[in-house]
Design a protein around this motif. Sequence first.
Motif, PDB file in Angstrom:
ATOM      1  N   VAL B   5       0.847  -1.196   0.000  1.00  0.00           N
ATOM      2  CA  VAL B   5       0.000   0.000   0.000  1.00  0.00           C
ATOM      3  C   VAL B   5       0.883   1.247   0.000  1.00  0.00           C
ATOM      4  O   VAL B   5       1.485   1.585   1.017  1.00  0.00           O
ATOM      5  N   PRO B   6       1.008   1.915  -1.156  1.00  0.00           N
ATOM      6  CA  PRO B   6       1.772   3.169  -1.169  1.00  0.00           C
ATOM      7  C   PRO B   6       0.958   4.279  -0.502  1.00  0.00           C
ATOM      8  O   PRO B   6      -0.242   4.378  -0.726  1.00  0.00           O
ATOM      9  N   ILE B   7       1.609   5.048   0.341  1.00  0.00           N
ATOM     10  CA  ILE B   7       0.918   6.137   1.038  1.00  0.00           C
ATOM     11  C   ILE B   7       1.589   7.458   0.683  1.00  0.00           C
ATOM     12  O   ILE B   7       2.804   7.600   0.784  1.00  0.00           O
ATOM     13  N   LYS B   8       0.740   8.396   0.259  1.00  0.00           N
ATOM     14  CA  LYS B   8       1.259   9.733  -0.049  1.00  0.00           C
ATOM     15  C   LYS B   8       0.905  10.675   1.100  1.00  0.00           C
ATOM     16  O   LYS B   8      -0.189  10.585   1.659  1.00  0.00           O
ATOM     17  N   PHE B   9       1.828  11.554   1.433  1.00  0.00           N
ATOM     18  CA  PHE B   9       1.559  12.535   2.479  1.00  0.00           C
ATOM     19  C   PHE B   9       1.183  13.867   1.849  1.00  0.00           C
ATOM     20  O   PHE B   9       1.856  14.331   0.929  1.00  0.00           O
ATOM     21  N   LEU B 116      -2.424  -1.819  -3.579  1.00  0.00           N
ATOM     22  CA  LEU B 116      -3.641  -1.016  -3.401  1.00  0.00           C
ATOM     23  C   LEU B 116      -3.221   0.413  -3.085  1.00  0.00           C
ATOM     24  O   LEU B 116      -2.541   0.657  -2.099  1.00  0.00           O
ATOM     25  N   ALA B 117      -3.631   1.335  -3.951  1.00  0.00           N
ATOM     26  CA  ALA B 117      -3.276   2.742  -3.740  1.00  0.00           C
ATOM     27  C   ALA B 117      -4.553   3.564  -3.736  1.00  0.00           C
ATOM     28  O   ALA B 117      -5.545   3.179  -4.361  1.00  0.00           O
ATOM     29  N   GLY B 118      -4.574   4.673  -3.024  1.00  0.00           N
ATOM     30  CA  GLY B 118      -5.711   5.574  -3.132  1.00  0.00           C
ATOM     31  C   GLY B 118      -5.845   6.013  -4.582  1.00  0.00           C
ATOM     32  O   GLY B 118      -4.840   6.237  -5.250  1.00  0.00           O
ATOM     33  N   THR B 119      -7.068   6.134  -5.066  1.00  0.00           N
ATOM     34  CA  THR B 119      -7.269   6.492  -6.469  1.00  0.00           C
ATOM     35  C   THR B 119      -6.638   7.834  -6.806  1.00  0.00           C
ATOM     36  O   THR B 119      -6.055   8.013  -7.862  1.00  0.00           O
ATOM     37  N   GLN B 120      -6.757   8.779  -5.880  1.00  0.00           N
ATOM     38  CA  GLN B 120      -6.111  10.075  -6.105  1.00  0.00           C
ATOM     39  C   GLN B 120      -5.802  10.714  -4.758  1.00  0.00           C
ATOM     40  O   GLN B 120      -6.250  10.231  -3.718  1.00  0.00           O
ATOM     41  N   ASP B 126      -4.578  14.490  -9.140  1.00  0.00           N
ATOM     42  CA  ASP B 126      -4.050  14.052 -10.432  1.00  0.00           C
ATOM     43  C   ASP B 126      -4.532  12.637 -10.752  1.00  0.00           C
ATOM     44  O   ASP B 126      -4.946  12.351 -11.875  1.00  0.00           O
ATOM     45  N   GLY B 127      -4.493  11.774  -9.772  1.00  0.00           N
ATOM     46  CA  GLY B 127      -5.055  10.439  -9.956  1.00  0.00           C
ATOM     47  C   GLY B 127      -4.313   9.560 -10.929  1.00  0.00           C
ATOM     48  O   GLY B 127      -4.894   8.637 -11.507  1.00  0.00           O
ATOM     49  N   SER B 128      -3.026   9.837 -11.145  1.00  0.00           N
ATOM     50  CA  SER B 128      -2.342   9.047 -12.165  1.00  0.00           C
ATOM     51  C   SER B 128      -1.259   8.120 -11.626  1.00  0.00           C
ATOM     52  O   SER B 128      -0.723   7.305 -12.376  1.00  0.00           O
ATOM     53  N   VAL B 129      -0.930   8.228 -10.339  1.00  0.00           N
ATOM     54  CA  VAL B 129       0.188   7.425  -9.816  1.00  0.00           C
ATOM     55  C   VAL B 129      -0.075   5.926  -9.967  1.00  0.00           C
ATOM     56  O   VAL B 129       0.787   5.169 -10.432  1.00  0.00           O
ATOM     57  N   GLY B 130      -1.290   5.490  -9.585  1.00  0.00           N
ATOM     58  CA  GLY B 130      -1.621   4.061  -9.669  1.00  0.00           C
ATOM     59  C   GLY B 130      -1.472   3.541 -11.088  1.00  0.00           C
ATOM     60  O   GLY B 130      -0.846   2.497 -11.331  1.00  0.00           O
ATOM     61  N   ALA B 131      -2.051   4.280 -12.054  1.00  0.00           N
ATOM     62  CA  ALA B 131      -2.004   3.839 -13.454  1.00  0.00           C
ATOM     63  C   ALA B 131      -0.578   3.855 -13.986  1.00  0.00           C
ATOM     64  O   ALA B 131      -0.140   2.927 -14.679  1.00  0.00           O
ATOM     65  N   LEU B 132       0.186   4.914 -13.670  1.00  0.00           N
ATOM     66  CA  LEU B 132       1.578   5.004 -14.123  1.00  0.00           C
ATOM     67  C   LEU B 132       2.420   3.869 -13.538  1.00  0.00           C
ATOM     68  O   LEU B 132       3.245   3.256 -14.224  1.00  0.00           O
ATOM     69  N   LEU B 133       2.173   3.596 -12.243  1.00  0.00           N
ATOM     70  CA  LEU B 133       2.916   2.540 -11.568  1.00  0.00           C
ATOM     71  C   LEU B 133       2.642   1.185 -12.244  1.00  0.00           C
ATOM     72  O   LEU B 133       3.568   0.410 -12.515  1.00  0.00           O
ATOM     73  N   ALA B 134       1.361   0.928 -12.534  1.00  0.00           N
ATOM     74  CA  ALA B 134       0.998  -0.330 -13.198  1.00  0.00           C
ATOM     75  C   ALA B 134       1.673  -0.427 -14.568  1.00  0.00           C
ATOM     76  O   ALA B 134       2.207  -1.480 -14.940  1.00  0.00           O
ATOM     77  N   ALA B 135       1.677   0.697 -15.303  1.00  0.00           N
ATOM     78  CA  ALA B 135       2.286   0.712 -16.639  1.00  0.00           C
ATOM     79  C   ALA B 135       3.785   0.425 -16.547  1.00  0.00           C
ATOM     80  O   ALA B 135       4.332  -0.360 -17.335  1.00  0.00           O
ATOM     81  N   LYS B 136       4.422   1.054 -15.585  1.00  0.00           N
ATOM     82  CA  LYS B 136       5.875   0.853 -15.440  1.00  0.00           C
ATOM     83  C   LYS B 136       6.204  -0.572 -15.036  1.00  0.00           C
ATOM     84  O   LYS B 136       7.252  -1.115 -15.398  1.00  0.00           O
ATOM     85  N   THR B 173      -3.400 -11.322 -11.056  1.00  0.00           N
ATOM     86  CA  THR B 173      -2.396 -10.683 -10.201  1.00  0.00           C
ATOM     87  C   THR B 173      -1.009 -11.000 -10.741  1.00  0.00           C
ATOM     88  O   THR B 173      -0.846 -12.012 -11.430  1.00  0.00           O
ATOM     89  N   PRO B 174      -0.001 -10.200 -10.471  1.00  0.00           N
ATOM     90  CA  PRO B 174      -0.083  -8.957  -9.702  1.00  0.00           C
ATOM     91  C   PRO B 174      -0.827  -7.855 -10.456  1.00  0.00           C
ATOM     92  O   PRO B 174      -0.837  -7.849 -11.685  1.00  0.00           O
ATOM     93  N   ALA B 175      -1.432  -6.953  -9.664  1.00  0.00           N
ATOM     94  CA  ALA B 175      -2.183  -5.850 -10.258  1.00  0.00           C
ATOM     95  C   ALA B 175      -2.141  -4.657  -9.317  1.00  0.00           C
ATOM     96  O   ALA B 175      -1.853  -4.799  -8.135  1.00  0.00           O
ATOM     97  N   VAL B 176      -2.418  -3.492  -9.891  1.00  0.00           N
ATOM     98  CA  VAL B 176      -2.576  -2.285  -9.069  1.00  0.00           C
ATOM     99  C   VAL B 176      -4.050  -1.919  -9.072  1.00  0.00           C
ATOM    100  O   VAL B 176      -4.676  -1.875 -10.137  1.00  0.00           O
ATOM    101  N   ILE B 177      -4.616  -1.704  -7.877  1.00  0.00           N
ATOM    102  CA  ILE B 177      -6.017  -1.270  -7.782  1.00  0.00           C
ATOM    103  C   ILE B 177      -6.042   0.095  -7.112  1.00  0.00           C
ATOM    104  O   ILE B 177      -5.468   0.283  -6.036  1.00  0.00           O
ATOM    105  N   GLY B 178      -6.703   1.050  -7.756  1.00  0.00           N
ATOM    106  CA  GLY B 178      -6.876   2.382  -7.167  1.00  0.00           C
ATOM    107  C   GLY B 178      -8.147   2.386  -6.328  1.00  0.00           C
ATOM    108  O   GLY B 178      -9.230   2.109  -6.836  1.00  0.00           O
ATOM    109  N   ILE B 179      -8.003   2.670  -5.053  1.00  0.00           N
ATOM    110  CA  ILE B 179      -9.149   2.571  -4.138  1.00  0.00           C
ATOM    111  C   ILE B 179      -9.848   3.933  -3.994  1.00  0.00           C
ATOM    112  O   ILE B 179      -9.217   4.942  -3.679  1.00  0.00           O
ATOM    113  N   GLN B 180     -11.144   3.919  -4.230  1.00  0.00           N
ATOM    114  CA  GLN B 180     -11.974   5.115  -4.056  1.00  0.00           C
ATOM    115  C   GLN B 180     -12.530   5.155  -2.631  1.00  0.00           C
ATOM    116  O   GLN B 180     -12.638   6.201  -2.022  1.00  0.00           O
ATOM    117  N   ALA B 181     -12.888   3.985  -2.119  1.00  0.00           N
ATOM    118  CA  ALA B 181     -13.359   3.864  -0.726  1.00  0.00           C
ATOM    119  C   ALA B 181     -13.222   2.405  -0.335  1.00  0.00           C
ATOM    120  O   ALA B 181     -13.486   1.524  -1.145  1.00  0.00           O
TER     121      ALA B 181
END
Lengths: 398, 255
Positions: B5-9, B116-120, B126-136, B173-181
């Motif tokens: 779970v990546p956490i952004k401050f 599992l990352a927060g969607t934004q 911006d909401g792009s970290v999860g998608a970029l991370l999955a792409a990379k 899996t493995p996969a990245v899921i952006g969590i909205q709630a």
Amino acid sequence: MIQVESADQFLKQVSGSVAEGERIRLCIQCGSCSGVCPFGLWMEFPPQAIIASLRAGELKPLLDTDSIWLCVSCYACTNVCPAKIPLTPGLLSSVKAEKLMKSSVPTELQDALVNARKYGNTVGESPRKRADWTADFTVEVPILAKTKKPVDVLWYVGDYPSYHARVQQVTRATAKIFKALGVSFGILGPEEQSDGDVFHLAGERGLFELLASKNAKTFEKYEFKEIVTTDPHAYNTFKHEYPKLGYHFPVRHYAQFLHAHLNRLRSLMKNKLEARVAYHDPCGLGRANDNHIYQEPREIIEAIPGAELVEMGHNRTTSICCGGGGGGMWLDGFAWEKAGTRTSEWRILEAVAAGAQILAVACPYETPRFDDAVKSTNHAKDIVVKDIAELVADALQG
Amino acid sequence: MNIAVPIKFVPDLVEEMEIDSSTGKLDRTFMRLVPNELDEHALEQALILKERHGGTVAVITLDTGDVDEALFTAVAKGADRAIKIAGEGYAEGVTSHACADLLAEALKDGSFDLILAGTQAVDDLDGSVGALLAAKLGIPYVGYATKVVEAGGKVVATKEYPGGLLAEIEVSTPAVIGIQAAEKPPRYVVTSLVMDAMKKAKIDEAEGAAAGLEGAAEITGMRPPEAGKGAEMIDGDANAVAEKLVGILKEKGVL
């Protein structure tokens, strides 16, 4: 603290959690506690039923319900217990502690707990704004970190008196009285943290200890003769709980402080009130830890020119909690959903029935709670809610 | 299932946001940093999955300052590991592209089944970290998820679309899921357990590359929103205000 797994283990934990906790073994199942409890009717497990369940070896059903969060830590049960079991601080707060260990807490209260841990106040405001009520105020309120001078009174203002718009009026009234009496005082401002009393009784003992250690460290930085608190909860916890952690500070509630200066106040209070006043005994000054500060607030009211003191049916040891204690301040939605009633409304109806035109209070939770109850019971034309400090300050002016 | 779970401050909005007139950027002097709310939901969802199916949960963050307490709180809630990546320029804020680069580098060994990352995040939306991370990482991504269920080595994410539409999307899996709630609000953890974690748990510290500026938007100016001119402020005591308000409502035909 380790999560308990059996009823027996839990009983042992309660016994060790508080002085005289082992008296739980003396319960005669008379049910007085459950009968006197303002929310006993709606609790799946009121105090006597909790003990019965534990004695039967049943812990799980007890912890599977959330009705313990109806408990407002008002000490009504503790006060009537013939076996003198410390039900409120021992048994009930231990059940709450177990619920918290399982992360089972209504979100309303969770927010207040998170706020207190994060910001040192329950209202979720910036600690930097704690003394904002002093801005544009006619009375100079010294902040000790700035003045660095010894004072007689370290005034512990508290969360609601610092941040809540209605209670700030009480805070300013208190400052005016201090000024009129020529008291040498100072406040902590941004350094002050929640006193922690309600968290202690809501079972979050770790949070209580954290806040107590921060406050004690701050108190030790300054030179003062005594602490005077706006809040009965702060008074109660500084007097009885902080010493158990090794923090000893002389403390009085402001009602005691004003009472000690009553002769001076009598000569200063010239404005007439001309009203019948009922006084609501807050749990923290009354039943809690047998504080029994009943007479002093009444004598202050009687000293106000024109004030006529009337008594409600429930007074002194039988006073009914405003509903804000033990975390109840942040459980209004929960309590309404479970019980469909508010003790603050019962109190307004009692005060009106007693013929009071003013309900006088001495706890910062009470002004907003009773103000709301005056409106919701449709008695805005009949009665107003005033803190004793406001009544005294009004009598001083002019 | 092993979950990261990546956490952004992000800035805590309890403090007023102020703009430093000399730099034209947010003044960070009194800024308090807190975990992004949706990342807290991602952690809750991860803990729920761990409770249901076993496995481990690791929280990972870039060291933008004052992150330790939140990491220990995550451990107290049930996370098994806390990882902090320190590097040049992180404290001034890291762009979504740079953040995804740094997280991809840390997570590329493939030891996680699910990220599992927060969607934004509330700071840039911006909401792009999860998608970029999955792409990379070359793995699937589903964003705006409100539920994640493990099913036979795959996961099914419930994704929210505008207009109240829900989709169930199965990903390997493995996969990245952006969590909205999360399925339920983030849990409370008592202070004594957080204190215990502070005493006993260890934060794994790693050195990351300097934060790049790839994908960074150029900020040409920053100012607080201006108050609109359409609003009329009614002054006076409660009774006078109420009377005036009733008059206006009558005039507008509402009453």
